[in-house]
Write a protein that holds these residues in place. Sequence first.
Motif, PDB file in Angstrom:
ATOM      1  N   VAL A 246     -19.576 -27.934-100.178  1.00 45.26           N
ATOM      2  CA  VAL A 246     -18.688 -27.239 -99.240  1.00 45.26           C
ATOM      3  C   VAL A 246     -17.442 -26.756-100.005  1.00 45.26           C
ATOM      4  N   ASN A 247     -17.682 -25.901-100.982  1.00 51.97           N
ATOM      5  CA  ASN A 247     -16.616 -25.362-101.829  1.00 51.97           C
ATOM      6  C   ASN A 247     -16.172 -24.008-101.304  1.00 51.97           C
ATOM      7  N   LEU A 248     -14.918 -23.928-100.853  1.00 50.12           N
ATOM      8  CA  LEU A 248     -14.373 -22.669-100.347  1.00 50.12           C
ATOM      9  C   LEU A 248     -13.883 -21.813-101.515  1.00 50.12           C
ATOM     10  N   PRO A 249     -14.026 -20.501-101.413  1.00 48.79           N
ATOM     11  CA  PRO A 249     -13.604 -19.640-102.511  1.00 48.79           C
ATOM     12  C   PRO A 249     -12.083 -19.522-102.568  1.00 48.79           C
ATOM     13  N   PRO A 250     -11.526 -19.290-103.764  1.00 48.03           N
ATOM     14  CA  PRO A 250     -10.087 -19.018-103.854  1.00 48.03           C
ATOM     15  C   PRO A 250      -9.738 -17.743-103.085  1.00 48.03           C
ATOM     16  N   GLU A 251      -8.473 -17.617-102.758  1.00 47.83           N
ATOM     17  CA  GLU A 251      -8.010 -16.439-102.021  1.00 47.83           C
ATOM     18  C   GLU A 251      -8.328 -15.157-102.793  1.00 47.83           C
TER      19      GLU A 251
END
Length: 453
Positions: A246-251
């Motif tokens: 569950v790794n969210l991408p950087p902005e």
Amino acid sequence: MSRTITSERYAEVFDYTQKVLDLIAKDEISKEEAEWVTRQTVDNFREHVNPGFLSYRKSVTKDGQFAAVEWKDAGPNSFMDVNGKEYIDCLGGFGIYNVEHRHPKVVQAVINQLNRQPLHSQDLLDPLRAMLAKILAEITPGDLKYAYFANSGTETVEAAIKLAKMHTGRTTFISTTKAFHGKSLGALSATAKGVFRKPFIPMIPGFRHVHFGDMEMMRKTFEACTLVGEEIAGVILEPIQGEGGVNLPPENYLKQVRELCDEYGALLILDEVQTGMGRTGKMFCCEHYGVVPDILCLAKAFGGGIMPAGAVVATEEVFKSFFPNPFVQTTTFGGNPLACAAAIATFHVLIEENLLDRCVEMGEYLLKGLREAAGQHKDKVQEVRGKGLLIGIEFHSDEIGYEVSKGLFDNGVLVAGTLINAKTIRIEPPLTITYDEADRVIEAFAEVLRLLK
């Protein structure tokens, strides 16, 4: 030594099949029948499926016994094992049950089609496939227009790779570390998990892996591949990595990848097999980031938790590579009438019940509660993160995650690790989870952490 299949053997198989058919026809089974089902399940996994599953399943079975044999859905957001124990489903079949277990409208659509015609002739034009393709063209972002239907996520990735090769005339792809795109050979070449890849090396040639979220590395890989004459056909990404933790991408990461693909004439393939169909609070996760792919891969919840189904949706400019010979990419059961009926009903339910907003609401509630519970145990929990109802809880070690998973299971909450790794576990319930069920999950999590030494 070969064996002879005798009439007696056929008679034994007939009797066995009759017993199984009688059991699954019953609304309720006796304690003795439940014990028989459990013994048969364990023995047959050991002797005829794969004994490795028994060791794996044991990690979530109380006292190391092989007692947890699933049997039926117990409600919209739960299921019951063969012994009558009920579990809140916070695994959700790895993202299958977005519109709950056995949603009546999805079930009825499949029954209606089953009563009419279960499978298509393979020659005449099948109407539901055409209608579902139109729905996808209407509901997907940007100018995605044409759809190819498959049975699973890995099949959609295979089709996307082939489509990108045909359109660009190139053979080099960029994927990312911690990515999961499936386990068939092409999809596995894009997948990053070494334990799955090593037994089958060499992979399909042409795949490069860069660190997820590292735009500098992504750009340098594009530059290097171009310099050596191996221009990039496409970048394949999960907008939020599910199996990878569950790794969210950087902005702005996805927007920058989109711009880089445009600069070099490469295609952007977004694998939304797990993040699609409302899982993150938008119909498709890429909508959060204002990015439109050239190719979109869907599966898991696409079949409404009732039928295996997947789809590849692409722009006309890309998809037209398949126009001259539509048989260059086909599958016998892809886009079958039952699967299409389930998918059509799933979109209907997602819209009718406003499940996208509900996902946002319940996701914020669960995240807040889990973070508050974890806040008292920073020595055990490293981070609670997520978007919508795709939530990851990362621990300081595999061992802690393993014990928390077991503890939740014993308390009637089913969760799962990521890529057979308990360091990060997933909370991925149906989008219909109730406040009461969410409170029970949070309370169980807090109690398990409190008791963990």
